[in-house]
Design a protein around this motif. Structure first.
Motif, PDB file in Angstrom:
ATOM      1  N   LEU A   1      47.590  92.114  37.713  1.00  0.00           N
ATOM      2  CA  LEU A   1      48.257  91.029  36.990  1.00  0.00           C
ATOM      3  C   LEU A   1      47.364  90.457  35.892  1.00  0.00           C
ATOM      4  O   LEU A   1      47.847  90.122  34.800  1.00  0.00           O
ATOM      5  N   GLU A   2      46.069  90.333  36.163  1.00  0.00           N
ATOM      6  CA  GLU A   2      45.133  89.845  35.141  1.00  0.00           C
ATOM      7  C   GLU A   2      45.065  90.814  33.969  1.00  0.00           C
ATOM      8  O   GLU A   2      45.028  90.407  32.798  1.00  0.00           O
ATOM      9  N   GLU A   3      45.073  92.108  34.285  1.00  0.00           N
ATOM     10  CA  GLU A   3      45.024  93.124  33.235  1.00  0.00           C
ATOM     11  C   GLU A   3      46.284  93.053  32.364  1.00  0.00           C
ATOM     12  O   GLU A   3      46.212  93.150  31.132  1.00  0.00           O
ATOM     13  N   ILE A   4      47.428  92.883  33.022  1.00  0.00           N
ATOM     14  CA  ILE A   4      48.690  92.783  32.267  1.00  0.00           C
ATOM     15  C   ILE A   4      48.717  91.503  31.435  1.00  0.00           C
ATOM     16  O   ILE A   4      49.162  91.509  30.276  1.00  0.00           O
TER      17      ILE A   4
ATOM     18  N   LYS B   1      43.551  93.644  44.587  1.00  0.00           N
ATOM     19  CA  LYS B   1      44.106  94.707  43.756  1.00  0.00           C
ATOM     20  C   LYS B   1      45.312  94.209  42.956  1.00  0.00           C
ATOM     21  O   LYS B   1      45.463  94.498  41.767  1.00  0.00           O
ATOM     22  N   ILE B   2      46.177  93.429  43.608  1.00  0.00           N
ATOM     23  CA  ILE B   2      47.365  92.884  42.923  1.00  0.00           C
ATOM     24  C   ILE B   2      46.937  91.935  41.806  1.00  0.00           C
ATOM     25  O   ILE B   2      47.438  92.005  40.676  1.00  0.00           O
ATOM     26  N   ILE B   3      45.987  91.034  42.130  1.00  0.00           N
ATOM     27  CA  ILE B   3      45.537  90.059  41.128  1.00  0.00           C
ATOM     28  C   ILE B   3      44.893  90.765  39.946  1.00  0.00           C
ATOM     29  O   ILE B   3      45.104  90.396  38.782  1.00  0.00           O
ATOM     30  N   ASP B   4      44.113  91.817  40.205  1.00  0.00           N
ATOM     31  CA  ASP B   4      43.474  92.562  39.113  1.00  0.00           C
ATOM     32  C   ASP B   4      44.512  93.171  38.173  1.00  0.00           C
ATOM     33  O   ASP B   4      44.362  93.136  36.947  1.00  0.00           O
TER      34      ASP B   4
ATOM     35  N   ILE C   1      53.663  85.092  40.436  1.00  0.00           N
ATOM     36  CA  ILE C   1      53.045  85.872  41.518  1.00  0.00           C
ATOM     37  C   ILE C   1      51.603  85.435  41.732  1.00  0.00           C
ATOM     38  O   ILE C   1      51.150  85.253  42.881  1.00  0.00           O
ATOM     39  N   LYS C   2      50.850  85.227  40.637  1.00  0.00           N
ATOM     40  CA  LYS C   2      49.457  84.787  40.773  1.00  0.00           C
ATOM     41  C   LYS C   2      49.391  83.405  41.440  1.00  0.00           C
ATOM     42  O   LYS C   2      48.493  83.150  42.254  1.00  0.00           O
ATOM     43  N   THR C   3      50.322  82.535  41.107  1.00  0.00           N
ATOM     44  CA  THR C   3      50.342  81.204  41.707  1.00  0.00           C
ATOM     45  C   THR C   3      50.568  81.288  43.210  1.00  0.00           C
ATOM     46  O   THR C   3      49.909  80.596  44.002  1.00  0.00           O
ATOM     47  N   LYS C   4      51.478  82.144  43.622  1.00  0.00           N
ATOM     48  CA  LYS C   4      51.759  82.296  45.048  1.00  0.00           C
ATOM     49  C   LYS C   4      50.573  82.907  45.780  1.00  0.00           C
ATOM     50  O   LYS C   4      50.228  82.489  46.891  1.00  0.00           O
ATOM     51  N   LEU C   5      49.947  83.899  45.152  1.00  0.00           N
ATOM     52  CA  LEU C   5      48.808  84.556  45.804  1.00  0.00           C
ATOM     53  C   LEU C   5      47.634  83.602  45.967  1.00  0.00           C
ATOM     54  O   LEU C   5      46.901  83.657  46.959  1.00  0.00           O
ATOM     55  N   ASN C   6      47.440  82.726  44.989  1.00  0.00           N
ATOM     56  CA  ASN C   6      46.301  81.814  45.034  1.00  0.00           C
ATOM     57  C   ASN C   6      46.594  80.536  45.818  1.00  0.00           C
ATOM     58  O   ASN C   6      45.682  79.830  46.222  1.00  0.00           O
TER      59      ASN C   6
END
Length: 658
Positions: free
Chosen positions: A622-625, A617-620, A597-602
């Motif tokens: 995912l980073e926290e997880i 918000k989504i990236i935050d 998901i992070k790869t697609k968002l970036n």
């Protein structure tokens, strides 16, 4: 086929022994594999018919599993896609690892990575072979009342395992490989053993299979299995062909002479060395490079076990390379005390280092020919089996011995044994293919069986290379008035003195009817089944009652209680292993989801789906997880699943998963 023989002998205690021999041959339908271990289009049995039995080559260095279905043999790859699985077991603080994963941990954690344990099975701790190997193994072997046990650290606790338990772990692995491939449970197997295995080693192998939850349909000699792999497409040949199987693997060496005519396999002789193989060449190379390192750097790395294991792995690769090249390189960074080691070895030098080992195999070839009552000109085919037969010098020596005869390399040397075992398994489970009904196998004993007579002399009861199954009846009497028990020492081996042979144990016959010496007559029956395993029974003629017979002393067979405990332990370990596997799967699923998901968002222009605030918000989340994941590597499966849902819920209704 049968013969009767009577002899009178004296045992060590002076009692008269009358020997009556009855020999039976077993007509067992066995099919055979093809000339190569690739799939062969035999006449198909029922399409996609469920298979209940598999063939397992339980090797010293590598193991292999095959199955006969839909009219052909299939060698089954493991989860890495490899058709050979290293016979390695590694213990960690979380689980045990088997096969490729275990072997990869050898240089990281050698003291808890177990290999070549086949050289322990069925042996006493004081056995010279056990003592010799212990000096080279990085793991610890302890003495438990003459039974060798392997001591490792598992789940942060010191654990002790018998060789049977370690072998069962490999068998469990092979069973799981087959079940994953076939899609259903497998309950039975034909398992191969070296021809040199004695009764104790064969029984211990059966115990290992029982612990693994496998019913052993048959134990079959490795070289016999290879002959089956060779001979199926030779069934229509009407003239008898004599074939010699030369089987040089990583840890064992076997030679068998087998006659083949119209699908009938008769083993004429078998011999070998269960403690010699290609790995001995690797050790010679290691010793050579240790000395070179000392001369170059004035440093001795012989006590650095970690460095020796890395050097051994490099030598294994070099040996393989030298089978197709005249030069191989050794390149190891920071081998010892931060010193890099770079060297080369030529094929000529490798052959010089191992010349005596290669030539020593010819003694077994001569021995097998002598026992088969044949000369080398009577051998029609010399079949190469085992990965070490790829060594060019081995092939040249053998070809020269047979006066330039072309060696048969038509079967895959690594897979032929499992291939033959798979066909044997199909026959014993009443496979309907016509080809499987055409083959008969007559196997033989691999060792002489005898009792101790006066002056420690070995009095042979069953000669080596006697057709199986067989039954021999001996009549004993007493040497002392009013004896109530009789004790007889039983040995396996070929030496004239019992102290040079393998003590199976003491046969205790008790009770017997008290009488004057020489009056009681006790008929002792030695029954060796098709697996080469001995069973003993006794009848006292005075009473006509069967007497209790126990084999005590040196036999290394597990007791019923020990076996039951190990079966239960194996079930527990399997459950724990499955739980750990599910936990790791959940962890990897969470990690992959977050990464994707992070790869697609970036990496994509998603403004038309998310605004900047939503994306941040989504990236935050995912980073926290991801941070939580790094801190909680050993969390439970349920925790990883909960975090995955949390990650999925962080996305709006529009999904990026597709």
């Amino acid at each position: 086929m049968g013969c009767t023989q009577s002899q009178n002998r004296k045992t060590k205690n002076g009692s008269n022994v009358h020997v009556t021999e009855t020999r039976h041959s077993d007509t067992i339908s066995i099919n055979d594999s093809e000339s190569s271990t690739s799939s062969n289009d035999f006449e198909s049995s029922t399409s996609n018919e469920p298979v209940s039995a598999i063939g397992i080559d339980l090797g010293t260095s590598y193991s292999c599993v095959g199955v006969f279905r839909n009219g052909k043999v299939e060698i089954i790859p493991n989860e890495q896609g490899n058709r050979l699985t290293p016979s390695y077991v590694a213990f960690t603080d979380r689980q045990w690892l088997i096969g490729d994963e275990a072997k990869n941990r050898l240089s990281i954690n050698p003291q808890d990575t177990v290999f070549h344990f086949k050289r322990l099975i069925g042996r006493k701790f004081s056995d010279s072979i056990v003592q010799s190997n212990m000096k080279r193994w990085p793991f610890k072997v302890i003495n438990d009342y003459e039974k060798p046990k392997i001591e490792v650290k598992y789940k942060n606790q010191i654990k002790q395992f018998t060789p049977e338990e370690i072998s069962s772990m490999i068998l469990i692995k092979m069973k799981h490989i087959a079940e994953s491939y076939l899609g259903h449970t497998v309950t039975s197997a034909v398992i191969t053993v070296p021809a040199s295995f004695n009764d104790s080693q064969r029984q211990s192998t059966r115990d290992a299979a029982t612990i693994a939850g496998l019913k052993v349909l048959r134990l079959i000699n490795e070289s016999t299995a290879a002959a089956i792999a060779y001979g199926l497409d030779k069934q229509e040949i009407s003239n008898e062909r004599n074939i010699l199987i030369y089987d040089l693997g990583g840890g064992t060496f076997n030679v068998s002479v087998i006659s083949l005519i119209k699908g009938i396999f008769e083993v004429k002789s078998t011999t070998g060395d269960g403690d010699f193989g290609g790995e001995d060449c690797d050790k010679r190379m290691v010793k050579y490079f240790v000395e070179e390192f000392r001369q170059k750097n004035q440093k001795n790395l012989s006590e650095n076990k970690h460095a020796l294991r890395r050097l051994l792995r490099a030598c294994e690769h070099a040996k393989v390379a030298l089978s197709s090249s005249s030069l191989a390189s050794i390149e190891i960074d920071s081998l010892h005390e931060d010193i890099d080691f770079y060297s080369t070895i030529t094929r000529a030098r490798f052959e010089e280092l191992n010349d005596d080992l290669f030539y020593s195999t010819l003694e077994s070839v001569k021995y097998a020919l002598h026992d088969a009552k044949m000369n080398k000109s009577q051998i029609h085919e010399v079949i190469l089996v085992g990965g070490s037969t790829r060594i060019p010098k081995v092939q040249k020596i053998l070809q020269d011995f047979f006066n330039g005869k072309q060696l048969n390399k038509s079967i895959n040397p690594d897979e032929a044994v499992a291939y033959g075992a798979a066909i044997q398994a199909a026959i014993l489970t009443e496979n309907k293919s016509k080809q499987l009904k055409k083959v008969l196998l007559f196997d033989v004993t691999s060792h002489s069986l005898g009792i101790e007579s006066a002056d420690d002399v070995m009095t042979v009861v069953v000669e080596r290379n006697t057709i199986l199954p067989l039954k021999r009846i001996h009549t004993f009497t007493t040497s002392v008035d009013f004896q109530q028990c009789v004790a007889i020492k039983l040995f396996q081996g070929e030496r004239s003195m019992t102290k040079k042979n393998h003590l199976l144990g003491t046969i205790d016959i008790c009770p017997i009817t008290p009488a004057l010496k020489g009056v009681p007559e006790i008929q002792l029956t030695f029954d060796i089944d098709v697996n080469g395993i001995l069973n003993i029974s006794a009848v006292e003629k005075i009473s006509g009652k069967e007497k209790k017979v126990t084999l005590t002393g040196s036999k290394m067979q597990l007791s019923k209680d020990e076996l039951e405990r190990m079966i239960n332990d194996a079930k527990i370990y399997q459950i724990e292993d499955e739980i750990e596997g599910e936990r790791l799967e959940a962890k990897n699923l969470l990690r992959s989801y977050c990464f994707n998901i992070k790869t697609k968002l970036n990496g994509e222009n998603l403004e038309y789906i998310f605004n900047d605030d939503e994306k941040k918000k989504i990236i935050d989340v995912l980073e926290e997880i991801s941070l939580w994941l790094e801190i909680n590597q050993f969390a439970k499966k349920e925790e990883f699943e909960h975090k995955l849902k949390e990650a999925e819920n962080a996305l709006p209704e529009q999904s990026l998963e597709d």
